[in-house]
Design a protein around this motif. Structure first.
Motif, short mmCIF file in Angstrom:
data_model
loop_
_atom_site.label_atom_id
_atom_site.label_comp_id
_atom_site.label_asym_id
_atom_site.label_seq_id
_atom_site.Cartn_x
_atom_site.Cartn_y
_atom_site.Cartn_z
N ASP A 32 13.81 -47.04 16.88
CA ASP A 32 12.56 -46.74 16.18
C ASP A 32 12.37 -47.66 14.98
OD1 ASP A 32 12.24 -44.65 17.99
OD2 ASP A 32 13.10 -43.16 16.62
N ALA A 33 13.44 -47.88 14.23
CA ALA A 33 13.37 -48.74 13.05
C ALA A 33 13.11 -50.19 13.45
CB ALA A 33 14.66 -48.63 12.24
N SER A 77 17.45 -37.64 13.09
CA SER A 77 17.88 -39.03 12.91
C SER A 77 16.72 -39.92 12.48
CB SER A 77 18.51 -39.56 14.20
OG SER A 77 19.77 -38.97 14.40
N PHE A 78 15.52 -39.61 12.95
CA PHE A 78 14.36 -40.39 12.50
C PHE A 78 14.15 -40.19 11.00
CE2 PHE A 78 9.76 -41.15 11.87
CZ PHE A 78 9.70 -42.46 12.32
N VAL A 79 14.25 -38.96 10.54
CA VAL A 79 14.13 -38.68 9.10
C VAL A 79 15.20 -39.44 8.33
CG1 VAL A 79 14.34 -36.90 7.32
CG2 VAL A 79 13.05 -36.42 9.41
N ASN A 80 16.44 -39.36 8.78
CA ASN A 80 17.54 -40.07 8.11
C ASN A 80 17.26 -41.57 8.03
OD1 ASN A 80 20.17 -38.00 9.56
ND2 ASN A 80 19.01 -37.74 7.67
N MET A 81 16.78 -42.13 9.14
CA MET A 81 16.51 -43.57 9.16
C MET A 81 15.39 -43.96 8.23
SD MET A 81 17.36 -46.55 10.31
CE MET A 81 18.36 -46.39 11.79
N HIS A 133 6.75 -42.28 20.12
CA HIS A 133 7.39 -41.10 20.71
C HIS A 133 8.63 -41.58 21.45
CE1 HIS A 133 8.17 -37.54 23.15
NE2 HIS A 133 7.34 -36.87 22.36
N CYS A 134 9.68 -40.77 21.45
CA CYS A 134 10.94 -41.19 22.05
C CYS A 134 10.92 -41.13 23.57
CB CYS A 134 12.09 -40.35 21.51
SG CYS A 134 11.91 -38.58 21.87
N LEU A 135 9.99 -40.38 24.16
CA LEU A 135 9.91 -40.14 25.60
C LEU A 135 11.13 -39.34 26.09
CD1 LEU A 135 8.52 -43.54 26.97
CD2 LEU A 135 7.23 -41.54 26.23
N GLN A 167 9.12 -49.18 22.22
CA GLN A 167 10.22 -48.37 21.69
C GLN A 167 11.34 -48.21 22.72
OE1 GLN A 167 7.70 -44.92 20.18
NE2 GLN A 167 9.68 -44.43 19.29
N ALA A 168 10.93 -47.87 23.95
CA ALA A 168 11.91 -47.66 25.01
C ALA A 168 12.68 -48.94 25.30
CB ALA A 168 11.21 -47.15 26.27
N ASN A 169 11.99 -50.07 25.28
CA ASN A 169 12.66 -51.35 25.48
C ASN A 169 13.68 -51.62 24.38
OD1 ASN A 169 13.12 -53.90 26.77
ND2 ASN A 169 11.80 -54.88 25.26
N ASN A 170 13.34 -51.24 23.16
CA ASN A 170 14.24 -51.48 22.04
C ASN A 170 15.49 -50.61 22.06
OD1 ASN A 170 12.90 -53.63 20.85
ND2 ASN A 170 11.56 -52.30 19.64
N ARG A 171 15.50 -49.60 22.93
CA ARG A 171 16.72 -48.82 23.10
C ARG A 171 17.88 -49.71 23.58
NH1 ARG A 171 17.00 -43.53 23.77
NH2 ARG A 171 19.20 -44.07 23.62
N THR A 172 17.57 -50.70 24.42
CA THR A 172 18.61 -51.63 24.87
C THR A 172 19.22 -52.37 23.69
OG1 THR A 172 17.59 -51.95 27.04
CG2 THR A 172 19.07 -53.69 26.27
#
Length: 311
Positions: A153-154, A186-190, A267-269, A292-297
């Motif tokens: 997300d970041a 974790s989104f809040v923490n980030m 959204h995280c999906l 976002q989903a691509n950035n998970r990699t």
């Protein structure tokens, strides 16, 4: 880096985000780093993006990958001193040590019960593997945290922001099922760690754990909170005080194109269309959920790289 169970395991978050963005330009530049190394992924719960993106990340680094749906093998016991005369066939004390002999890194995913707050907060599955495994552990979503998602997300926000300090809003949305708090936590923490103007909006009574939100601004008026936002992250979570309960399904909290305005939709999906968010948002150019989903990699890859460099 010796493990990644929480975003605070990152020594320098801003630097890590930039490194991930650079890695994305040439994913195979470190393809020999993981040669002859094995990642074992343990899934106590199902997964789509996490499973595929983490395996892809490992293979970019030259690693071998083994995947186990744990509950298809044995039900593992996590409590100390238990007389194992029921449905549990193996204790984590042996399981973690045995798996460590097959793995150089163990990544695991284990959702909360959403019925036992104390047990979920203790992170018994994650902490047990940290305690008894002899190799580094990566959290692919636990009872209270999803640090790989938060890093992705970041990265997404950094790639797309058009001002130095964008306004980011986390908005609760209705959902028919009780969902965990991990992604939101974790989104809040980030967001607390990077340079953004961050706030949360949700109905009264849907406050997250105050130890997570700390001094983050909370606005119970969604439309007011969303005004002039640059990024809107929409996510459902179940009640934290009345733990795991769905006490509000107000459809007015669904994200619409009108409320979103010119902001980027995150959204995280997976996401339930026309419950959490209307089609007009998801199908618009403002939606960045695929990026976002691509950035998970690349969130997984930069974490694996940092751990491999310390083996």
């Amino acid at each position: 880096m010796k493990k990644y169970t929480d975003i605070n395991d990152l020594e320098n978050i801003s630097k890590t985000i930039q490194e991930a963005i650079q890695l994305k330009k040439n994913p195979y530049v470190f393809e020999n780093l993981g040669k002859h190394k094995t990642l074992v992924m343990l899934f106590f719960n199902s997964s789509l993006r996490t499973r595929l993106s983490t395996e892809k990340a490992a293979k970019h680094l030259g690693m071998q990958v083994m995947t186990l749906n744990v509950n298809d093998a044995w039900n593992i016991e996590f409590e100390d001193g238990t007389i194992m005369n029921l449905d549990k066939s193996e204790h984590v004390k042996e399981a973690a040590q045995v798996i460590s002999q097959y793995a150089d890194i163990i990544a695991l995913r284990a959702f909360p019960t959403l019925t036992d707050k104390e047990k979920d907060t203790s992170e018994i599955v994650l902490k047990s593997f940290e305690k008894f495994a002899t190799v580094p552990i990566i959290n692919m979503e636990s009872a209270t945290a999803h640090p790989l998602q938060a890093l992705a997300d970041a990265i997404t926000i950094e790639e797309l922001k058009t001002k130095k300090r964008p306004k980011v809003v986390l908005s609760w949305a209705p959902h028919p099922k009780a969902l965990p708090h991990a992604v939101a936590n974790s989104f809040v923490n980030m967001m607390q760690e990077i340079d953004v103007d961050f706030s949360i909006t949700h109905p009264k009574g849907y406050e997250l754990n105050s130890e997570v939100t700390k001094n983050t601004s909370i606005n119970y008026n969604q439309e007011e909170a969303l005004k002039d936002a640059d990024f809107v992250y929409v996510k459902n979570w179940s009640n934290y005080t009345d733990y795991g309960k769905v006490s509000n399904q107000d459809t007015h909290w669904m994200m619409t194109k009108k409320k979103l305005g010119n902001a980027k939709f995150m959204h995280c999906l997976p996401v339930r269309r026309n419950i959490v968010v209307e089609d007009a948002v998801l199908d618009s150019e403002n939606s960045v959920v695929i990026q976002q989903a691509n950035n998970r990699t690349f969130s997984a890859q930069i974490v694996l790289k940092k751990i491999l460099e310390n083996l």
